[in-house]
Motif scaffolding. Structure first.
Motif, mmCIF file in Angstrom:
data_model
loop_
_atom_site.group_PDB
_atom_site.id
_atom_site.type_symbol
_atom_site.label_atom_id
_atom_site.label_comp_id
_atom_site.label_asym_id
_atom_site.label_seq_id
_atom_site.Cartn_x
_atom_site.Cartn_y
_atom_site.Cartn_z
ATOM 1 N N ASN A 1 28.594 22.126 20.521
ATOM 2 C CA ASN A 1 30.017 22.259 20.216
ATOM 3 C C ASN A 1 30.301 21.870 18.769
ATOM 4 O O ASN A 1 29.453 21.320 18.066
ATOM 5 N N ASP A 2 31.511 22.175 18.318
ATOM 6 C CA ASP A 2 31.838 22.019 16.901
ATOM 7 C C ASP A 2 31.724 20.578 16.428
ATOM 8 O O ASP A 2 31.186 20.313 15.340
ATOM 9 N N ILE A 3 32.223 19.640 17.196
ATOM 10 C CA ILE A 3 32.229 18.252 16.730
ATOM 11 C C ILE A 3 30.804 17.706 16.613
ATOM 12 O O ILE A 3 30.479 16.970 15.670
ATOM 13 N N ASP A 4 29.925 18.101 17.529
ATOM 14 C CA ASP A 4 28.531 17.652 17.445
ATOM 15 C C ASP A 4 27.825 18.308 16.264
ATOM 16 O O ASP A 4 26.997 17.672 15.592
ATOM 17 N N ALA A 5 28.139 19.586 16.020
ATOM 18 C CA ALA A 5 27.514 20.274 14.891
ATOM 19 C C ALA A 5 27.945 19.648 13.569
ATOM 20 O O ALA A 5 27.117 19.403 12.679
ATOM 21 N N ILE A 6 29.221 19.381 13.424
ATOM 22 C CA ILE A 6 29.716 18.786 12.180
ATOM 23 C C ILE A 6 29.167 17.383 11.998
ATOM 24 O O ILE A 6 28.873 16.942 10.873
ATOM 25 N N ALA A 7 28.979 16.661 13.104
ATOM 26 C CA ALA A 7 28.431 15.302 13.026
ATOM 27 C C ALA A 7 27.011 15.298 12.470
ATOM 28 O O ALA A 7 26.553 14.276 11.939
ATOM 29 N N MET A 8 26.309 16.431 12.555
ATOM 30 C CA MET A 8 24.961 16.511 11.989
ATOM 31 C C MET A 8 24.972 16.255 10.480
ATOM 32 O O MET A 8 23.973 15.829 9.905
ATOM 33 N N LEU A 9 26.094 16.513 9.838
ATOM 34 C CA LEU A 9 26.187 16.360 8.385
ATOM 35 C C LEU A 9 26.419 14.917 7.960
ATOM 36 O O LEU A 9 26.546 14.647 6.768
ATOM 37 N N ARG B 1 9.068 18.194 0.818
ATOM 38 C CA ARG B 1 9.221 19.481 1.501
ATOM 39 C C ARG B 1 9.213 19.322 3.020
ATOM 40 O O ARG B 1 9.992 19.974 3.719
ATOM 41 N N THR B 2 8.355 18.463 3.541
ATOM 42 C CA THR B 2 8.285 18.280 4.992
ATOM 43 C C THR B 2 9.588 17.711 5.549
ATOM 44 O O THR B 2 10.047 18.122 6.619
ATOM 45 N N LEU B 3 10.189 16.770 4.815
ATOM 46 C CA LEU B 3 11.459 16.208 5.258
ATOM 47 C C LEU B 3 12.563 17.255 5.176
ATOM 48 O O LEU B 3 13.398 17.369 6.086
ATOM 49 N N ALA B 4 12.570 18.025 4.102
ATOM 50 C CA ALA B 4 13.559 19.084 3.965
ATOM 51 C C ALA B 4 13.427 20.100 5.095
ATOM 52 O O ALA B 4 14.428 20.534 5.687
ATOM 53 N N ALA B 5 12.183 20.490 5.417
ATOM 54 C CA ALA B 5 11.952 21.461 6.485
ATOM 55 C C ALA B 5 12.504 20.939 7.814
ATOM 56 O O ALA B 5 13.127 21.686 8.581
ATOM 57 N N HIS B 6 12.274 19.651 8.100
ATOM 58 C CA HIS B 6 12.782 19.053 9.341
ATOM 59 C C HIS B 6 14.300 19.152 9.412
ATOM 60 O O HIS B 6 14.864 19.607 10.421
ATOM 61 N N HIS B 7 14.977 18.762 8.344
ATOM 62 C CA HIS B 7 16.441 18.763 8.365
ATOM 63 C C HIS B 7 16.999 20.187 8.351
ATOM 64 O O HIS B 7 18.019 20.467 9.002
ATOM 65 N N LEU B 8 16.375 21.083 7.622
ATOM 66 C CA LEU B 8 16.838 22.474 7.609
ATOM 67 C C LEU B 8 16.746 23.098 8.999
ATOM 68 O O LEU B 8 17.649 23.836 9.430
ATOM 69 N N ASP B 9 15.674 22.797 9.711
ATOM 70 C CA ASP B 9 15.533 23.327 11.065
ATOM 71 C C ASP B 9 16.548 22.698 12.018
ATOM 72 O O ASP B 9 17.068 23.373 12.916
ATOM 73 N N ARG B 10 16.842 21.427 11.816
ATOM 74 C CA ARG B 10 17.874 20.782 12.644
ATOM 75 C C ARG B 10 19.239 21.411 12.393
ATOM 76 O O ARG B 10 20.019 21.627 13.319
ATOM 77 N N LEU B 11 19.529 21.722 11.139
ATOM 78 C CA LEU B 11 20.801 22.378 10.807
ATOM 79 C C LEU B 11 20.867 23.777 11.404
ATOM 80 O O LEU B 11 21.943 24.247 11.808
ATOM 81 N N THR B 12 19.725 24.438 11.477
ATOM 82 C CA THR B 12 19.678 25.766 12.099
ATOM 83 C C THR B 12 19.919 25.656 13.601
ATOM 84 O O THR B 12 20.666 26.453 14.185
ATOM 85 N N GLU B 13 19.281 24.673 14.243
ATOM 86 C CA GLU B 13 19.493 24.453 15.676
ATOM 87 C C GLU B 13 20.952 24.161 15.982
ATOM 88 O O GLU B 13 21.464 24.542 17.035
ATOM 89 N N ALA B 14 21.628 23.489 15.062
ATOM 90 C CA ALA B 14 23.037 23.141 15.257
ATOM 91 C C ALA B 14 23.967 24.318 14.985
ATOM 92 O O ALA B 14 25.167 24.230 15.250
#
Length: 247
Positions: free
Chosen positions: A2-10, A42-55
């Motif tokens: 949902n929107d609030i959980d997605a925004i909380a990712m930031l 790069r590995t840390l960036a990849a982890h967070h980018l994928d989490r943002l995609t999942e969200a």
């Protein structure tokens, strides 16, 4: 999600820097570029980018960043762009979009276009206040950025429109490179339309309103002017140097 959980990712500062960088580019961004921009591995960036995609905040794909194809071109790399879906949270719940769509539908059916455009022009003038008309493209970029339009300087393909580009050294072009003063056909384009959801349903009405609003905000008798120049996925208005002024 949902929107609030997605925004909380930031809330995570690294994740937010990565999201803001990708969103600001207006193109596909690879992991190496995003990591360098955020100042992380790069590995840390990849982890967070994928989490943002999942969200659902980013969208991902793959392509060869070398520009080559065929044998020896290397494996496709994962790339990211900002997701097209909108996210918003209102506490308590509000539904301004439905109200805006109803008002737009009524205005369109009643033929109230001229009245809406006049009101939008007046609102733009009120937002500008007692300030003089916008003094150039760099100032226009600052004004538009403050209102969420996500502007960028586009050098274009022709030699027209270079007037007024002086002082725009801090502006980035569509590919993220520094804009060169005096480059051909300088116009300010906008990646975001703040009225996108309503404009999709009522494009002539809302785009005309947007143009009138920006004319009032920037001023109609100064060194820059706003005009229609629609592009897929971007705001329908561009800002360019006025061709008939003595500034």
């Amino acid at each position: 999600m949902n929107d609030i959980d997605a925004i909380a990712m930031l809330q995570d500062p690294v994740r937010r820097r990565l999201y803001e960088y990708v969103a600001a580019q207006g193109r596909e961004v690879g992991r190496n570029e995003a990591a360098e921009a955020a100042g992380v591995a790069r590995t840390l960036a990849a982890h967070h980018l994928d989490r943002l995609t999942e969200a659902g905040l980013l969208e991902s794909g793959s392509r060869r960043l070398t520009g080559r194809s065929g044998p020896g071109a290397g494996r496709p790399a994962k790339v990211y762009t900002r997701a097209r879906a909108e996210r918003s949270v209102s506490l308590p719940a509000r539904d301004y979009l439905t109200a805006a769509e109803l008002l737009a539908e009524a205005a369109e059916q009643a033929g109230l276009d001229a009245g809406l455009y006049a009101a939008a022009g007046r609102r733009g003038e009120e937002l500008r206040g007692s300030a003089a008309p916008c003094g150039g493209l760099e100032e226009a970029v600052e004004m538009l950025a403050g209102r969420g339009y996500e502007p960028y300087l586009d050098g274009g393909e022709s030699g027209e429109g270079t007037e007024g580009t002086e002082g725009a050294e801090g502006v980035r072009d569509a590919e993220g490179a520094a804009a060169t003063p005096g480059a051909a056909a300088a116009v300010v384009r906008m990646r975001n339309c703040p009225f996108h959801a309503v404009a999709e349903r009522f494009p002539p009405l809302v785009c005309g309103m947007n143009l009138a609003l920006l004319e009032g905000l920037l001023g109609v008798d100064g060194p820059v002017r706003a005009r229609m120049d629609a592009r897929p996925g971007e705001c329908c208005v561009v800002v360019e140097a006025s061709k008939n002024n003595d500034h």
